[in-house]
Design a protein around this motif. Sequence first.
Motif, PDB file in Angstrom:
ATOM      1  N   GLU A 173       0.849  -1.181   0.000  1.00 35.07           N
ATOM      2  CA  GLU A 173       0.000   0.000   0.000  1.00 35.07           C
ATOM      3  C   GLU A 173       0.886   1.232   0.000  1.00 35.07           C
ATOM      4  OE1 GLU A 173      -3.219   0.046   2.901  1.00 35.07           O
ATOM      5  OE2 GLU A 173      -3.028   2.225   2.917  1.00 35.07           O
ATOM      6  N   LYS A 174       0.802   2.013  -1.058  1.00 35.28           N
ATOM      7  CA  LYS A 174       1.609   3.235  -1.148  1.00 35.28           C
ATOM      8  C   LYS A 174       0.686   4.389  -1.483  1.00 35.28           C
ATOM      9  CE  LYS A 174       5.336   1.129  -0.319  1.00 35.28           C
ATOM     10  NZ  LYS A 174       5.710   1.186   1.068  1.00 35.28           N
TER      11      LYS A 174
ATOM     12  N   PRO B 192      14.768  -0.649   0.528  1.00 33.52           N
ATOM     13  CA  PRO B 192      14.691   0.063   1.808  1.00 33.52           C
ATOM     14  C   PRO B 192      13.240   0.415   2.142  1.00 33.52           C
ATOM     15  CG  PRO B 192      15.623   1.487   0.081  1.00 33.52           C
ATOM     16  CD  PRO B 192      15.417   0.135  -0.532  1.00 33.52           C
ATOM     17  N   LYS B 193      12.900   0.354   3.396  1.00 30.85           N
ATOM     18  CA  LYS B 193      11.597   0.815   3.900  1.00 30.85           C
ATOM     19  C   LYS B 193      10.395   0.098   3.277  1.00 30.85           C
ATOM     20  CE  LYS B 193      13.118   4.497   6.250  1.00 30.85           C
ATOM     21  NZ  LYS B 193      12.441   5.573   6.903  1.00 30.85           N
TER      22      LYS B 193
ATOM     23  N   ASP C 216       7.180   0.442   5.374  1.00 26.53           N
ATOM     24  CA  ASP C 216       6.675   1.779   5.720  1.00 26.53           C
ATOM     25  C   ASP C 216       5.659   2.264   4.707  1.00 26.53           C
ATOM     26  OD1 ASP C 216       7.859   2.257   8.038  1.00 26.53           O
ATOM     27  OD2 ASP C 216       9.514   3.481   7.268  1.00 26.53           O
TER      28      ASP C 216
END
Lengths: 349, 278
Positions: B238-239, B274-275, B278
């Motif tokens: 989910e972005k 990375p991430k 998040d």
Amino acid sequence: MERKTLVCKIPRKELGEFIAWLEEECPVYGIRKRDDKLSFGKIEKPDEVVVGGARITQPVFKSLLFPPREKVATYFTGESNAGEKEAEKKIIFGVKSCDLKGLLVYDKVFRDSSPADPFYLDRREEYYIISSDCTAPLSTCFCSFVEINPYPETLFDLNLTPLEDIILLEVGSKWGEFVVKKYPTYLAQPEDLERRKKFREDLTEEVRKINEGIFPLSRPYANLMRLELESPAWESESEFCVACGGCTAICPTCYCYLLYDEKGKENYEKIRIWDYCQYPSFAQEAGGANPRRKLTERFRHRYAHKFDYGMVRNGIYECSGCGRCIEVCAGKIDMRKVFKKVAESRTES
Amino acid sequence: MIRNSYLPIPGELVKVVEETSNIKTFRIVPEEEFSFQAGQFIELTVPGVGEAPFTPSSSPFEKKFLEVTVMKVGRVTTALHELEPGVKLGIRGPFGAPYPLDVFAGKDVVIVGGGVGLAPLRALFLTLMEEKDKYKKIIFCCGAKTPEDFIYRESILDKWHREFSDKVCFRITVDQADEKWKGNVGLVTTTLDGLNGEISNFDTSVAVVCGPPVMMKFTTFKLLEVGYKPESIYLSMEKNMSCGLGKCGHCMMGPYYVCKDGPVFPYSKLKNMPKVWD
Ligand SMILES: Cc1cc2nc3c(=O)[nH]c(=O)nc-3n(C[C@H](O)[C@H](O)[C@H](O)COP(=O)(O)OP(=O)(O)OC[C@H]3O[C@@H](n4cnc5c(N)ncnc54)[C@H](O)[C@@H]3O)c2cc1C
Ligand code: SF4
Ligand code: FES
């Protein structure tokens, strides 16, 4: 290396007449000099036209093809609102190689990667492009470090090389050919081409010299980006970034945007505006999660997008080397020096 | 003439189901032809307010309507939650790549969902049920904070067991039981305990996970521990999204446009990113 293309010439003093002739064909927009200031706009007098020099401050194709704010849909009306416009042709005159690199990136994104953007396609059809070689690169220019040369080699209808007494015209399309055949030109002779070659070598050398010691990197930056994402240099180099987004706004290859909805006079509308990946909320998610929460992460993302992801997705560096971002930066950040620092951090560690 | 991907097609909101205190399912009847495959998502417009991405939760085989299950978290979702049947909404899409059913065929499929993350998994589950024989074992794992927090409560706790228990093994849990709850208590990761006893060969087994980021993170680690390979674990990312077309840049994760290359990715493509969580 000369390619086999049709190259013609006109006496340099005939430039005004040539512009006047072009204006008979269709309106000419170009780089003009008024009160000693360079700008892009409609050519009103043939003698205000600038052929050589370097790129101007404003990225020429950006606003033309991808306006800062644009209505992209009027919905629930039963109409498609796109792809229906009959293009009225215009000539874009005097754009430089780095402007064309911007165009190449936009073509890849808005035209070649599916789905194509109907608004872009419409506008792209509108323009004939008459580009020109640079004659006076700026201290911020580094085009020849990002896959292009300071003289156009593709994407033009006609490209001009201004030499002292003549202007060479290289044909890049059917329309370009039409122009050199209809307007009285002479065929360029081998010695003319030889002069162009020399001129271009000197020019490229000039750009190399400008960057000597500043940008010692040879390509490929993509690998550097991939290997050095964790370099401490990102943190130190982004220290003076104030996240104003100026670099992205002025960048001829940046294309991030945002859609929002509005209630128009009679209908609902979707509006597209430029957006800036340097803004803190750009990637923020509804729950508050944010993969690029830190300024350093956003700063680095811009480089990674242009030099690594651009290569992965579109096979090119999504940077034109025009140096506008260097010129505009409030924190005086120079992309070339950032790369240098990142590369050095590798050799140090 | 080329299609304008920014133009939403109209759809009438015909039914609103209250799933939990902050999640509702909206049934929409598109007024023009519209179809999708499980895993793909739409951009749903509340006229004049804005749009947001949602994965349809209804069966792609249902041709008359589609459903989205939406948690109220912000501007657009709050506006949606206030709507009554009868209003017109806008639909753009479908976007993204569907679940790779051809890869799933002949394999066990373990579905792990939590919270509103069950939405795409319902569409997937109903798709699998259309052609049950194509797959080996199907195990449906899901969890909720309390029994009150299950979305699709009737299906998950009752109806699907009656319809599909010949084929499907259900492993349902809650973090906190109430006096009526007779099932398992524990985080959703506990439903994966003992999975290696049930799966004979991890080469022919896939796991599909959707839920809040922390849940996906710990579920992924657990699945790896149990024996799954990174390439057999499918995660929904989910972005922040805007265009859905792989252009606007909002959803970028490394070189991927999540809206176009995803939103579902095998963990093998994410693990060095990375991430990711998040
Ligand atoms: C592929 C995908 C599938 C999803 N499926 C589901 C699902 O099935 N069910 C579900 O409940 N959730 C789902 N989500 C999450 C859902 O999209 C978000 O909860 C939703 O976008 C929140 O929107 P909001 O306006 O209510 O929240 P806000 O917090 O108000 O906004 C969310 C984000 O959108 C931006 N934003 C705010 N206003 C605007 C505007 N006017 N225009 C554009 N952007 C704006 C903000 O910057 C913020 O980062 C999914 C997300 C993705 C990416
Ligand atoms: S970057 Fe190159 S092409 Fe652009 S203005 Fe400078 S020298 Fe000319
Ligand atoms: S949402 Fe625009 S690129 Fe993915």
